[in-house]
Design a protein around this motif. Sequence first.
Motif, PDB file in Angstrom:
ATOM      1  N   ILE A 243       0.843  -1.213   0.000  1.00 18.63           N
ATOM      2  CA  ILE A 243       0.000   0.000   0.000  1.00 18.63           C
ATOM      3  C   ILE A 243       0.871   1.253   0.000  1.00 18.63           C
ATOM      4  CG2 ILE A 243      -1.959  -1.139   1.109  1.00 18.63           C
ATOM      5  CD1 ILE A 243      -1.094   0.209   3.737  1.00 18.63           C
ATOM      6  N   GLY A 244       2.172   1.071  -0.232  1.00 17.72           N
ATOM      7  CA  GLY A 244       3.085   2.209  -0.259  1.00 17.72           C
ATOM      8  C   GLY A 244       2.911   3.062  -1.502  1.00 17.72           C
ATOM      9  N   ASP A 245       3.558   4.216  -1.517  1.00 21.51           N
ATOM     10  CA  ASP A 245       3.463   5.135  -2.646  1.00 21.51           C
ATOM     11  C   ASP A 245       4.104   4.534  -3.894  1.00 21.51           C
ATOM     12  OD1 ASP A 245       2.228   6.961  -0.992  1.00 21.51           O
ATOM     13  OD2 ASP A 245       4.106   8.012  -0.499  1.00 21.51           O
ATOM     14  N   PHE A 280      11.249   1.564  -0.129  1.00 21.18           N
ATOM     15  CA  PHE A 280      11.876   2.655   0.617  1.00 21.18           C
ATOM     16  C   PHE A 280      11.556   2.597   2.114  1.00 21.18           C
ATOM     17  CE2 PHE A 280      11.717   4.436  -3.742  1.00 21.18           C
ATOM     18  CZ  PHE A 280      13.086   4.626  -3.917  1.00 21.18           C
ATOM     19  N   ALA A 281      10.534   1.821   2.480  1.00 20.46           N
ATOM     20  CA  ALA A 281      10.229   1.638   3.906  1.00 20.46           C
ATOM     21  C   ALA A 281      11.273   0.759   4.580  1.00 20.46           C
ATOM     22  CB  ALA A 281       8.843   1.022   4.070  1.00 20.46           C
ATOM     23  N   LEU A 282      12.042   0.055   3.764  1.00 18.18           N
ATOM     24  CA  LEU A 282      13.068  -0.845   4.301  1.00 18.18           C
ATOM     25  C   LEU A 282      14.071  -0.100   5.166  1.00 18.18           C
ATOM     26  CD1 LEU A 282      14.239  -3.787   4.141  1.00 18.18           C
ATOM     27  CD2 LEU A 282      15.653  -2.972   2.266  1.00 18.18           C
ATOM     28  N   ASP A 283      14.444   1.115   4.754  1.00 18.26           N
ATOM     29  CA  ASP A 283      15.451   1.886   5.476  1.00 18.26           C
ATOM     30  C   ASP A 283      14.897   3.098   6.210  1.00 18.26           C
ATOM     31  OD1 ASP A 283      17.752   0.338   4.754  1.00 18.26           O
ATOM     32  OD2 ASP A 283      17.590   1.168   2.732  1.00 18.26           O
ATOM     33  N   ASP A 284      13.638   3.415   5.947  1.00 16.18           N
ATOM     34  CA  ASP A 284      13.048   4.619   6.537  1.00 16.18           C
ATOM     35  C   ASP A 284      11.879   4.225   7.434  1.00 16.18           C
ATOM     36  OD1 ASP A 284      11.771   7.046   7.093  1.00 16.18           O
ATOM     37  OD2 ASP A 284      12.361   7.922   5.161  1.00 16.18           O
ATOM     38  N   ILE A 285      12.087   4.298   8.734  1.00 17.15           N
ATOM     39  CA  ILE A 285      11.054   3.857   9.676  1.00 17.15           C
ATOM     40  C   ILE A 285       9.813   4.744   9.622  1.00 17.15           C
ATOM     41  CG2 ILE A 285      11.969   5.195  11.630  1.00 17.15           C
ATOM     42  CD1 ILE A 285      11.199   2.813  13.428  1.00 17.15           C
ATOM     43  N   SER A 286       9.960   6.000   9.225  1.00 14.02           N
ATOM     44  CA  SER A 286       8.796   6.892   9.146  1.00 14.02           C
ATOM     45  C   SER A 286       7.846   6.442   8.033  1.00 14.02           C
ATOM     46  CB  SER A 286       9.238   8.339   8.918  1.00 14.02           C
ATOM     47  OG  SER A 286       9.889   8.489   7.669  1.00 14.02           O
ATOM     48  N   ILE A 287       8.408   5.948   6.922  1.00 17.25           N
ATOM     49  CA  ILE A 287       7.580   5.437   5.826  1.00 17.25           C
ATOM     50  C   ILE A 287       6.886   4.148   6.257  1.00 17.25           C
ATOM     51  CG2 ILE A 287       7.606   4.519   3.472  1.00 17.25           C
ATOM     52  CD1 ILE A 287       9.942   6.368   2.859  1.00 17.25           C
ATOM     53  N   LEU A 288       7.627   3.276   6.916  1.00 18.62           N
ATOM     54  CA  LEU A 288       7.050   2.023   7.396  1.00 18.62           C
ATOM     55  C   LEU A 288       5.917   2.299   8.382  1.00 18.62           C
ATOM     56  CD1 LEU A 288       7.218  -1.084   7.424  1.00 18.62           C
ATOM     57  CD2 LEU A 288       8.879  -0.894   9.296  1.00 18.62           C
ATOM     58  N   LYS A 289       6.109   3.286   9.230  1.00 19.32           N
ATOM     59  CA  LYS A 289       5.083   3.635  10.222  1.00 19.32           C
ATOM     60  C   LYS A 289       3.805   4.119   9.537  1.00 19.32           C
ATOM     61  CE  LYS A 289       4.348   6.471  14.361  1.00 19.32           C
ATOM     62  NZ  LYS A 289       4.954   7.467  15.275  1.00 19.32           N
ATOM     63  N   ARG A 320      14.916  -4.218  13.559  1.00 19.83           N
ATOM     64  CA  ARG A 320      14.803  -3.268  14.670  1.00 19.83           C
ATOM     65  C   ARG A 320      13.651  -2.304  14.442  1.00 19.83           C
ATOM     66  NH1 ARG A 320      21.156  -1.728  15.509  1.00 19.83           N
ATOM     67  NH2 ARG A 320      21.786  -3.626  16.622  1.00 19.83           N
ATOM     68  N   HIS A 321      13.472  -1.869  13.198  1.00 17.93           N
ATOM     69  CA  HIS A 321      12.356  -0.984  12.875  1.00 17.93           C
ATOM     70  C   HIS A 321      11.021  -1.669  13.167  1.00 17.93           C
ATOM     71  CE1 HIS A 321      14.811   1.685   9.870  1.00 17.93           C
ATOM     72  NE2 HIS A 321      15.146   1.860  11.128  1.00 17.93           N
ATOM     73  N   MET A 322      10.924  -2.940  12.821  1.00 20.66           N
ATOM     74  CA  MET A 322       9.679  -3.679  13.058  1.00 20.66           C
ATOM     75  C   MET A 322       9.420  -3.835  14.552  1.00 20.66           C
ATOM     76  SD  MET A 322       9.892  -6.548  10.041  1.00 20.66           S
ATOM     77  CE  MET A 322       8.269  -7.196  10.386  1.00 20.66           C
ATOM     78  N   VAL A 323      10.476  -4.108  15.306  1.00 15.43           N
ATOM     79  CA  VAL A 323      10.336  -4.232  16.761  1.00 15.43           C
ATOM     80  C   VAL A 323       9.866  -2.909  17.359  1.00 15.43           C
ATOM     81  CG1 VAL A 323      11.594  -4.571  18.926  1.00 15.43           C
ATOM     82  CG2 VAL A 323      12.033  -6.092  16.983  1.00 15.43           C
ATOM     83  N   GLU A 324      10.461  -1.809  16.906  1.00 17.44           N
ATOM     84  CA  GLU A 324      10.103  -0.493  17.433  1.00 17.44           C
ATOM     85  C   GLU A 324       8.648  -0.149  17.146  1.00 17.44           C
ATOM     86  OE1 GLU A 324      11.561   4.182  16.996  1.00 17.44           O
ATOM     87  OE2 GLU A 324      12.925   2.556  16.418  1.00 17.44           O
ATOM     88  N   LEU A 325       8.155  -0.573  15.975  1.00 17.51           N
ATOM     89  CA  LEU A 325       6.778  -0.276  15.591  1.00 17.51           C
ATOM     90  C   LEU A 325       5.796  -1.353  16.055  1.00 17.51           C
ATOM     91  CD1 LEU A 325       7.334   1.091  11.967  1.00 17.51           C
ATOM     92  CD2 LEU A 325       6.889   2.402  14.048  1.00 17.51           C
ATOM     93  N   GLU A 326       6.303  -2.335  16.795  1.00 14.89           N
ATOM     94  CA  GLU A 326       5.490  -3.425  17.343  1.00 14.89           C
ATOM     95  C   GLU A 326       4.791  -4.231  16.254  1.00 14.89           C
ATOM     96  OE1 GLU A 326       2.963  -1.605  20.267  1.00 14.89           O
ATOM     97  OE2 GLU A 326       4.563  -1.517  21.755  1.00 14.89           O
ATOM     98  N   ILE A 327       5.511  -4.449  15.152  1.00 14.99           N
ATOM     99  CA  ILE A 327       5.068  -5.398  14.131  1.00 14.99           C
ATOM    100  C   ILE A 327       5.727  -6.723  14.510  1.00 14.99           C
ATOM    101  CG2 ILE A 327       5.041  -5.977  11.675  1.00 14.99           C
ATOM    102  CD1 ILE A 327       5.443  -2.981  11.094  1.00 14.99           C
TER     103      ILE A 327
END
Length: 433
Positions: A243-245, A280-289, A320-327
């Motif tokens: 669902i990303g851009d 691009f969400a792979l390296d950018d946690i704001s996009i993943l969020k 680590r990004h996934m852990v931080e976002l509780e995925i």
Amino acid sequence: MLLVYTHKITPRLRYTFKHLCTRILGVPVSFTTTIEDFIAHESIKISYAKQPLSHEIFVRSHELLFEQGLSDIDISVQDWDDTKCFFSTGEKSALPFDIFAASFYLLSRYEEYLPHVKDDYGRFTASESIAFKNNFLQQPVIDIWAYKFKTILEEKFENYNFPKRRYTIQPVIDVPRAYYYKKKGLIRTFGGVFNDLIRFRLKRLYERTLVLSGFKRDPHDTFKWIINKQKACDFKFVVLFLIGDYSTYDKNISINKKEFVSLIKSVADYSKVGIKASYFALDDISILKKEKQKMEAIVNYELQASRHSFSKLNLPKSYRHMVELEINQDYTMGYIKELGFRAGTCTPFLFYDLDYEVQTPLQIHSFHCLDAALLKYQSQLDKKEALQRIIKQVKQVNGTFTPVFHNYSFSDDLLWRGYRELFTMILDSVNED
């Protein structure tokens, strides 16, 4: 409960023993450094150290579970009955190899932190792995080792009732592009028509016209078939939508399209729904969020499952990004061109952060077959046989088989002919002896 005596209790030790003993064998495990407590324990027990205490089950330990950080490790892979292992132990040990240190090496993806050659997308490839180089990629070696360990325990502790687990499957449907022609907007649609014309792809132009006119179903719209298959199963599929851009790498339709949102909701009524994280969400946690929040707004529950575009991982950053976002569940770990067990197991496991020396809540569902990996087999029979071989390996240890198929691999496209039959064969494998 299994009691383990050791000279030092470390996070690595706890992590590894709990995967082999508890997640695979179903046996709770605890640890002690006190000899008196070990002697007093009346249930199953082993010692894991450099020297045995007496006549107990003793496994000679390698240093790996007592170290911190990364180091150069000398690994010599050797044959062991019908499988392979490394970190040999010696005559006094009940096991010829330290299966716990070897398991930690594979589960933590230790080798992926070391210098290696990456492919064009920056991915760790099968050919760089110790499993591929030593010809055990197509075996869930950690589960096999655990069952060998169980045999030794059963011989010593005849009265202990070991629980039994059953073979299961966890089908994953990856949706990088829900529709091939529909809902792409005027600019992309006219661009596609123009491309078809200048390249004389008249058959595609005709098909595009029929789809856009409503006279034919979009070739990637296989969701009715997927839902019907889901309805016939007692277990849930995991369906992951991109669902990303729109970008160079990700070309799905816009999440602002009502029909796309409606599609996701309808699939979520029957299956587990998660996100296919954009490139691009792979390296950018704001996009993943943002992508996580968008999906949660659609399905109205907390997002649990994710998978990265192009099966790309940047360890440990991605996790680590996934852990931080509780995925809490990942379906990215695997190889795109090879069938097999990237982490050496067919049992979901938790991500261990080697830099911080800590077990995380992120559960990794390593996939064992990607639909594209079957394309190298010429005939439908060859594809079936390759699948059956890998399924047989999982069944022998009563593990979980995790295949990844895309929505387009169930289309009528000549390239994917027979893939509906392959997927059905996987579903039916649960009911076979």
